[in-house]
Structure formats: structure tokens, C-alpha cells
Design a protein around this motif. Structure first.
Motif, PDB file in Angstrom:
ATOM      1  N   ASN A 271      56.010  64.769  39.611  1.00 57.87           N
ATOM      2  CA  ASN A 271      54.874  64.105  39.286  1.00 57.87           C
ATOM      3  C   ASN A 271      53.538  64.573  40.181  1.00 57.87           C
ATOM      4  O   ASN A 271      52.587  64.488  39.562  1.00 57.87           O
ATOM      5  CB  ASN A 271      55.265  62.653  39.442  1.00 57.87           C
ATOM      6  CG  ASN A 271      56.119  62.518  38.120  1.00 57.87           C
ATOM      7  OD1 ASN A 271      56.259  62.805  37.309  1.00 57.87           O
ATOM      8  ND2 ASN A 271      56.728  61.330  38.479  1.00 57.87           N
TER       9      ASN A 271
ATOM     10  N   PHE B 184      50.121  66.008  38.609  1.00 56.72           N
ATOM     11  CA  PHE B 184      48.890  65.642  38.995  1.00 56.72           C
ATOM     12  C   PHE B 184      47.911  66.541  39.526  1.00 56.72           C
ATOM     13  O   PHE B 184      46.796  66.756  39.012  1.00 56.72           O
ATOM     14  CB  PHE B 184      49.050  64.283  39.825  1.00 56.72           C
ATOM     15  CG  PHE B 184      47.514  63.689  40.270  1.00 56.72           C
ATOM     16  CD1 PHE B 184      47.224  62.956  39.413  1.00 56.72           C
ATOM     17  CD2 PHE B 184      46.987  64.054  41.359  1.00 56.72           C
ATOM     18  CE1 PHE B 184      45.959  62.084  39.574  1.00 56.72           C
ATOM     19  CE2 PHE B 184      45.860  63.558  41.469  1.00 56.72           C
ATOM     20  CZ  PHE B 184      45.112  62.310  40.616  1.00 56.72           C
TER      21      PHE B 184
ATOM     22  N   THR C 163      55.499  57.871  40.125  1.00 57.44           N
ATOM     23  CA  THR C 163      54.219  58.593  39.768  1.00 57.44           C
ATOM     24  C   THR C 163      53.040  58.595  40.728  1.00 57.44           C
ATOM     25  O   THR C 163      53.049  57.510  41.843  1.00 57.44           O
ATOM     26  CB  THR C 163      53.686  58.057  38.385  1.00 57.44           C
ATOM     27  OG1 THR C 163      53.695  56.741  38.530  1.00 57.44           O
ATOM     28  CG2 THR C 163      54.876  58.615  37.203  1.00 57.44           C
ATOM     29  N   ILE C 164      51.979  59.090  40.610  1.00 54.59           N
ATOM     30  CA  ILE C 164      50.860  58.895  41.377  1.00 54.59           C
ATOM     31  C   ILE C 164      50.175  57.858  40.986  1.00 54.59           C
ATOM     32  O   ILE C 164      50.157  57.432  39.745  1.00 54.59           O
ATOM     33  CB  ILE C 164      49.726  60.349  41.283  1.00 54.59           C
ATOM     34  CG1 ILE C 164      50.422  61.580  41.538  1.00 54.59           C
ATOM     35  CG2 ILE C 164      48.530  60.040  41.842  1.00 54.59           C
ATOM     36  CD1 ILE C 164      50.788  61.594  42.982  1.00 54.59           C
TER      37      ILE C 164
ATOM     38  N   GLN D  96      49.241  57.016  37.011  1.00 54.67           N
ATOM     39  CA  GLN D  96      49.026  58.390  36.706  1.00 54.67           C
ATOM     40  C   GLN D  96      48.143  58.917  35.542  1.00 54.67           C
ATOM     41  O   GLN D  96      47.252  59.791  35.812  1.00 54.67           O
ATOM     42  CB  GLN D  96      50.249  59.326  36.998  1.00 54.67           C
ATOM     43  CG  GLN D  96      49.995  60.863  37.291  1.00 54.67           C
ATOM     44  CD  GLN D  96      51.106  61.648  37.797  1.00 54.67           C
ATOM     45  OE1 GLN D  96      52.109  61.072  38.261  1.00 54.67           O
ATOM     46  NE2 GLN D  96      51.250  62.847  37.331  1.00 54.67           N
TER      47      GLN D  96
ATOM     48  N   GLU E 174      44.510  60.746  35.986  1.00 49.15           N
ATOM     49  CA  GLU E 174      44.071  62.053  35.554  1.00 49.15           C
ATOM     50  C   GLU E 174      42.836  61.905  34.451  1.00 49.15           C
ATOM     51  O   GLU E 174      42.043  62.551  34.523  1.00 49.15           O
ATOM     52  CB  GLU E 174      45.378  62.475  34.853  1.00 49.15           C
ATOM     53  CG  GLU E 174      46.360  62.910  35.848  1.00 49.15           C
ATOM     54  CD  GLU E 174      47.736  63.344  35.291  1.00 49.15           C
ATOM     55  OE1 GLU E 174      47.786  63.471  34.156  1.00 49.15           O
ATOM     56  OE2 GLU E 174      48.808  63.804  36.038  1.00 49.15           O
TER      57      GLU E 174
END
Length: 185
Positions: free
Chosen positions: A83, A87, A120-121, A171, A175
Motif C-alpha cells: 500500500n 501511494f 493503508t496510508i 489512502q 491520493e
């Protein structure tokens, strides 16, 4: 069946029986918890102990649960890395974008982290005082913020009693926000 992962060097597993359940905790070399798992129907007489190798666990089912714990740790680590890589691919100029955000929102932390549940980010923008208004204005300009019912799912805003505003993006929204922000004057 996948190849069993080894217990990392100098790591241990703590076995803590509670009633008929064993709580298995993977501990790193510094003793920090890295992964927690459970084994049901622990045999009577199972005692709390810390093991340095899987073969120290004589019960085959309990040892299998310990192996699953190690596998889960490696799997989660690989997923978090994938992940983060995704990203980085989606936002290769993130440092430049963060520098721009810092100039627009001075003294406002920009935190990039990992969500422990989804791996996830997570992007957090925090601003106080007049910078909170600037952050709110920036977020209001981003077309991805709004949905018919308010904020888009995956974007949250929290205004603390002291006037500090924190905007958190999952995330996909991080993005999209940073991609949008890249093209802003």
C-alpha cells in the motif's frame, strides 16, 4: 500450503492462557507487541511462558496457531508495504506537495501514517487559529470533499475545542487530494 515463515531473530512469542483460550503475542527484539492472535481450547495445564522458537511449543495445534501468528505478521507487513508503494507510485512528488502545503499552512503538521486496521496510508492535515480557516478553505475548494450527504466517505474533519482543525484522508482520497493539489496555483 505456503512455506512457514520463521520467527524473526531475537523475537519471541508469549503464550498467555486464559480459561480455555491462549493469547499469543509476537514480541520483537525490544519486547514490543507486533501481532496478537488466539488459540481456542488450550489444553489443561498450559502455563504462561515466552518461547524463543516454535519447537518449544510441544502441543501441535498451539504451535500451528503460533505459526499462523507469524504468517499473519509477515502478511500484514507485506500488505502495508504494498500500500505504501502504491501511494508512492500515485504521488511520486509527495515531498514537493507537502512542502507546498507547509508554505500555505505554516506551523501546521502534515502526518502520513498507516491505518492499523486497513494497512493503508492515512494523510492528516492539522491547522490551528487562522491556519485552520486556510485549511478549511483549501478543503472546500477540493471537489472530492463533498458528497450529497456532506463529507465524502474516507474524509473526516475534526474541530477541537481549542480551534484546531484536523482533516484526515484515507489512502484513495489522499491520493486524489494530492493529485488535485498538484495542479493548483
Amino acid at each position: 500450503m505456503p512455506t512457514p515463515h520463521p520467527l524473526p531473530a531475537q523475537w519471541t512469542i508469549n503464550v498467555h492462557p486464559v480459561a480455555n483460550l491462549a493469547i499469543l503475542t509476537l514480541l520483537d527484539a525490544d519486547g514490543a507487541n507486533r501481532e496478537i492472535g488466539y488459540h481456542p481450547l488450550t489444553p489443561p495445564g498450559t502455563t504462561e511462558r515466552t518461547v524463543h522458537a516454535l519447537d518449544e511449543i510441544t502441543d501441535p495445534e498451539l504451535r500451528a496457531s503460533a505459526q499462523k501468528l507469524i504468517h499473519s505478521f509477515y502478511q500484514r507487513t507485506e500488505q502495508a508495504q504494498a500500500n505504501a508503494d502504491s501511494f508512492g507510485t500515485a504521488v511520486p512528488d509527495q515531498q514537493h506537495l507537502f512542502d507546498r502545503l507547509r508554505s500555505e499552512l505554516p506551523d501546521s503538521p502534515i502526518d502520513l501514517g498507516i491505518d492499523d486496521e486497513t494497512l493503508t496510508i492515512v494523510l492528516k492535515l492539522t491547522a490551528a487559529g487562522p491556519h485552520a480557516g486556510a485549511l478549511l478553505t483549501l478543503i472546500a475548494r477540493w471537489p472530492g470533499t463533498a458528497s450529497p450527504t456532506g463529507l465524502a466517505y474516507g474524509v473526516t474533519q475534526d474541530l477541537a475545542d481549542n480551534g484546531t482543525l484536523t482533516v484526515t484522508f484515507d489512502q484513495p482520497h489522499a491520493e486524489k487530494f494530492l493529485t488535485w493539489y498538484r495542479d493548483q496555483p
